[in-house]
Design an enzyme around this catalytic site. Sequence first.
Site, PDB file in Angstrom:
ATOM      1  N   HIS A 199     -30.910  -3.080 -26.783  1.00 27.67           N
ATOM      2  CA  HIS A 199     -29.351  -3.466 -27.548  1.00 27.67           C
ATOM      3  C   HIS A 199     -30.100  -4.626 -28.159  1.00 27.67           C
ATOM      4  CE1 HIS A 199     -30.485  -5.726 -23.391  1.00 27.67           C
ATOM      5  NE2 HIS A 199     -29.170  -7.013 -23.954  1.00 27.67           N
ATOM      6  N   HIS A 261     -37.326  -6.527 -26.171  1.00 26.61           N
ATOM      7  CA  HIS A 261     -36.459  -8.035 -27.003  1.00 26.61           C
ATOM      8  C   HIS A 261     -37.138  -8.926 -28.089  1.00 26.61           C
ATOM      9  CE1 HIS A 261     -34.106  -5.524 -24.462  1.00 26.61           C
ATOM     10  NE2 HIS A 261     -33.495  -5.993 -23.924  1.00 26.61           N
TER      11      HIS A 261
HETATM   12  C1  BG6 Z   1     -32.045  -5.957 -20.378  1.00 28.37           C
HETATM   13  C2  BG6 Z   1     -33.325  -6.301 -19.274  1.00 28.37           C
HETATM   14  O1  BG6 Z   1     -33.161  -5.142 -21.191  1.00 28.37           O
HETATM   15  O2  BG6 Z   1     -31.888  -6.579 -20.691  1.00 28.37           O
HETATM   16  C3  BG6 Z   1     -32.701  -7.271 -17.744  1.00 28.37           C
HETATM   17  O3  BG6 Z   1     -33.920  -4.999 -18.378  1.00 28.37           O
HETATM   18  C4  BG6 Z   1     -32.359  -8.277 -18.771  1.00 28.37           C
HETATM   19  O4  BG6 Z   1     -33.624  -7.599 -17.213  1.00 28.37           O
HETATM   20  C5  BG6 Z   1     -31.543  -8.243 -20.470  1.00 28.37           C
HETATM   21  O5  BG6 Z   1     -31.679  -9.330 -18.171  1.00 28.37           O
HETATM   22  C6  BG6 Z   1     -30.821  -9.478 -21.130  1.00 28.37           C
HETATM   23  O6  BG6 Z   1     -29.927  -8.693 -22.156  1.00 28.37           O
HETATM   24  P1  BG6 Z   1     -29.323  -9.835 -22.472  1.00 28.37           P
HETATM   25  O7  BG6 Z   1     -28.095  -8.647 -23.346  1.00 28.37           O
HETATM   26  O8  BG6 Z   1     -28.101  -9.895 -21.376  1.00 28.37           O
HETATM   27  O9  BG6 Z   1     -29.501 -10.977 -23.032  1.00 28.37           O
END
Ligand code: BG6
Length: 510
Positions: A199, A261
Amino acid sequence: MDQATAKPAQPAPCAIVIFGAGGDLTERLLLPALYNLERQGLLPEKLAIIGVAVSDRTTESWIQETDDFFKQMISSPDSEFQAKSIDETAWGRLQSTMSYFRGDISDPSTYKVLGETIDAFDKKFSLNGNVLFYLALPEKFFGPTVDHLATAGLLKQSGKFWRRVVIEKPFGHDDASAKALNADILKSLQETQIYRIDHFLGKETVQNIMALRFGNGMFEPLWNRDHIDHVQITVSETVGVESRGSFYEPTGALRDMVPNHLFQLVAMTAMEAPASFEAEAVRSRKVDAITAMRPIPPEDAVRGQYTAGKIGTKEIVGYRQSEDVSPTSTTETYVALKIHIDNWRWAGVPFYLRTGKCMTNRSTEIAIRFKDAPLALFPRAAADQAAENWMVLEIQPKEGIKINFNAKLPGMQMILAGVEFSFNYGDFFKQIPAVGYESLLYGALTGDPTLFQRADQVEAAWAAVQPVLDAWGKKTDSIPFYEAGATGPAEADQLLQRDDRHWRPLVGDV
Ligand code: BG6
């Protein structure tokens, strides 16, 4: 500033089948994203959304639950929804496409009845046979669900209609399991049918990295080992493990955040220019960057776990005291790494990565440290006033770009002081309400895989972190601690001090 001119094309008619319709991902992100797309007229004109889950619900109760949730999101100041009120026309149109299908995903008979249901909707709404299956499920169900869909003949496509499957990270939990998962789903699907979502790639500011680098002539000539000293990528979160202990305990910060990420941010920063903006051209250049990453030696990795502390005025319980967490857990909630990308552009330029939960501030940024001027011609006003040359890509919650450089301090003498250029998205563009899944769903609906990960990228990412997973898997003794509300363990500072460098201060929202 006026927003883009040409409206994106409306996707072809289709059914969207969401497995895990009762889950958090569907409620908090998928349905709001579909609603946002509907508001922009970017959902197919002919559409059926079929929510699949095992719990007792009806279509009416599913819609009611979603409606309640939308209202709750609107009134909650920190929700991702970003809308101030519900556009009843758009929500009404979306509701008219939704239906709930109760079924156990591990029971083969579910898929037979699901197939009949899809056919019935297909006839009723003229969907031309197109189906997007969204697996909003825990990782262990990806392979079996794809197998069941294949056995029921639901993944067969022809030149006239398509079948696609969206899966959400985690894609495996190490090198071997990622390869096994890919091999498993590739028995029933072609690579072009698989949309692996990370995402982070749905974030505008992440997509903007390519616009910045390859849509301008002025930055790219400097974007290499001749001019860049090192890169720091930070994803610092103030949230803790919350109620996710049972997921987080066997996962930890490295698996949860890094090969997915953080490596997306590395790939965007380090990739070569693609020959075109065609999906495979872009994806291949990202894979090149990740493949060039040297497997990380354990001595270049630091882990940490938060203990009780305070963030702002909020008291935080320690990780080991959290729900579903072992009181002797050595699971890391923080990780810092030094990474090398062994190619001509980046040889000798370290990328330092860090991410942690319960940190001082919430801030995601990519900071490029340019080399100093070759000769110090001018004195500096004061050590703390002179600027190092940084370009900082602010991903969230601030969305913009900052450049730090030196200017002449007004006065008779030629003395330098640090100043800053900054660009904030909100100053130039009207933000379109988004939860971050809109462009990903739109990409999957229109068959554009640019923002999705190919199997080879996923496998290259796990291969790079595997030496650290192996080393940490063996050690069961101790882990460095940091207090909740701090910037991480002292060992992470030493990782940079070893190279005569220092982390940037953490700034951002609490
Ligand atoms: C998720 C993780 O994929 O991404 C979480 O499992 C994390 O632990 C999150 O908090 C962070 O995503 P964003 O979009 O809130 O920065």
